[in-house]
Design an enzyme around this catalytic site. Structure first.
Site, PDB file in Angstrom:
ATOM      1  CD  GLU A 176       1.362  -6.083  -8.018  1.00 17.87           C
ATOM      2  OE1 GLU A 176       0.165  -6.119  -6.673  1.00 17.87           O
ATOM      3  OE2 GLU A 176       2.020  -6.163  -6.949  1.00 17.87           O
ATOM      4  CE  LYS A 216       6.778  -0.734  -1.843  1.00 17.17           C
ATOM      5  NZ  LYS A 216       5.707  -1.575  -1.689  1.00 17.17           N
ATOM      6  N   GLY A 257       0.898 -10.003   2.446  1.00 21.89           N
ATOM      7  CA  GLY A 257      -0.254 -10.710   3.850  1.00 21.89           C
ATOM      8  C   GLY A 257       0.178 -12.186   4.125  1.00 21.89           C
ATOM      9  CE  LYS A 277       1.358 -10.596  -6.859  1.00 22.37           C
ATOM     10  NZ  LYS A 277       3.017  -9.947  -6.969  1.00 22.37           N
ATOM     11  N   GLY A 326      -0.161 -14.136   0.137  1.00 27.25           N
ATOM     12  CA  GLY A 326       0.922 -14.546  -0.476  1.00 27.25           C
ATOM     13  C   GLY A 326       1.787 -13.966  -0.061  1.00 27.25           C
ATOM     14  CB  ALA A 370       7.896 -11.314   2.479  1.00 26.92           C
TER      15      ALA A 370
END
Length: 311
Positions: free
Chosen positions: A270, A187, A14, A79, A11, A130
């Protein structure tokens, strides 16, 4: 000689990192949704980025078997809802010496990959804004750097320096950390502060932090995440992490969260691996997480709304 690289779950994340690696001379094969893979097979991947605006030829594959059979490095970008199923599908086609890097949100994916396959994956903390804005087009609006490291309790005899150098050669800043658990939870804290609220408020990161009430809500979500991380043995400090959390909006002001992007496309989010994970671990550890509980509930409601026909 640069290794063959496969990107599983190509996606936005990637495609951006796979495209940058291909741009630097690596042989990269993307495995992803037909809408984007067909467009990339015909005309290449277009990176519409901050520094790079370029069409890059890449190979694509119709499935895992064709895409990973000769890959020395696999960027595992699926995902989190598909971690186990994708890992099990990957295993029979993986070279014995192939390196798996988990480019995923959350803190437990490498454990889940290992439990599903018996293979060790290297965790990666990914910072990038992104989005796939058209078939075969990835728009990059912020950051684009990585932190990699070995998890405690996993083998550490694999040298990560060549991997970091591979990314650096592709103009992808990559740091090797001796405490990747701390990096992953850092993160995670960013994700728990931004993802759900960006989705629910339909807001970009820069706009979110302009609202004092939203900043207060984000701070409470961060406090819950830090409390759970500390109970898990990860030494995060709330005063020290708040500045980086809010500074992220300046570095990625035009970003909308992956949760917002998933909901806009009618896909499952997610959230269970982000605020939902904090809620579950908080309950197990006796830590109250009321803000995270509300955020999860509202995202789940919105998930149901966008995936179900209107009444």
């Amino acid at each position: 000689m640069q290794p063959n690289i496969a990107v599983l779950g190509a996606g936005a994340v990637g495609c951006y990192f796979g495209g940058m690696l291909a741009r630097s001379g690596s042989h990269v094969t993307l495995i992803g949704r037909p809408t984007h893979m067909d467009a990339i097979a015909r005309a290449g991947l277009f990176i519409d980025g901050i520094r790079v605006k370029e069409r890059i030829p890449l190979d694509t594959a119709p499935g895992i078997e064709q895409g990973v059979h000769d890959a020395a490095v696999v960027l595992f970008c699926v995902k989190t809802v598909s971690t186990e199923s994708a890992a099990r599908e990957l295993l029979p086609h993986l070279r014995p010496d192939a390196v798996i890097l988990s480019f995923q949100n959350g803190v437990d994916n490498v454990d889940r990959i290992q439990q599903a396959t018996g293979r060790y994956a290297i965790p990666v903390a990914v910072y990038v804004a992104a989005e796939m804005t058209a078939p075969g087009v990835v728009t990059h609006t912020g950051r684009g750097d990585l932190v990699i490291g070995h998890r405690a309790g996993f083998p550490r005899d694999f040298d990560l320096a060549p991997l970091a150098a591979l990314f650096a050669h592709a103009e992808i800043p990559c740091r090797v950390s001796d405490s990747i658990e701390t990096e992953l939870w850092t993160k995670m804290t960013m994700n728990c502060a931004y993802n759900a609220i960006s989705a629910l408020g339909r807001a970009r990161y820069g706009r979110m932090v302009e609202f004092p009430a939203v900043r207060s809500l984000m701070e409470r979500a961060v406090a819950e995440t830090v409390a759970v991380a500390r109970a898990e043995g990860v030494e995060l400090s709330l005063p020290e992490i708040l500045d980086p959390v809010f500074q992220l909006a300046g570095k990625m002001s035009a970003a909308t969260s992956s949760t917002a992007q998933d909901l806009a496309r009618g896909r499952l989010t997610e959230i269970d691996s982000l605020n939902g994970y904090v809620v579950r671990r908080g309950a197990a550890l006796g830590i109250a997480t009321p803000v995270s509980e509300v955020l999860v509930t509202l995202v789940k409601l919105l998930e149901d709304s966008v995936s179900s026909p209107a009444d």
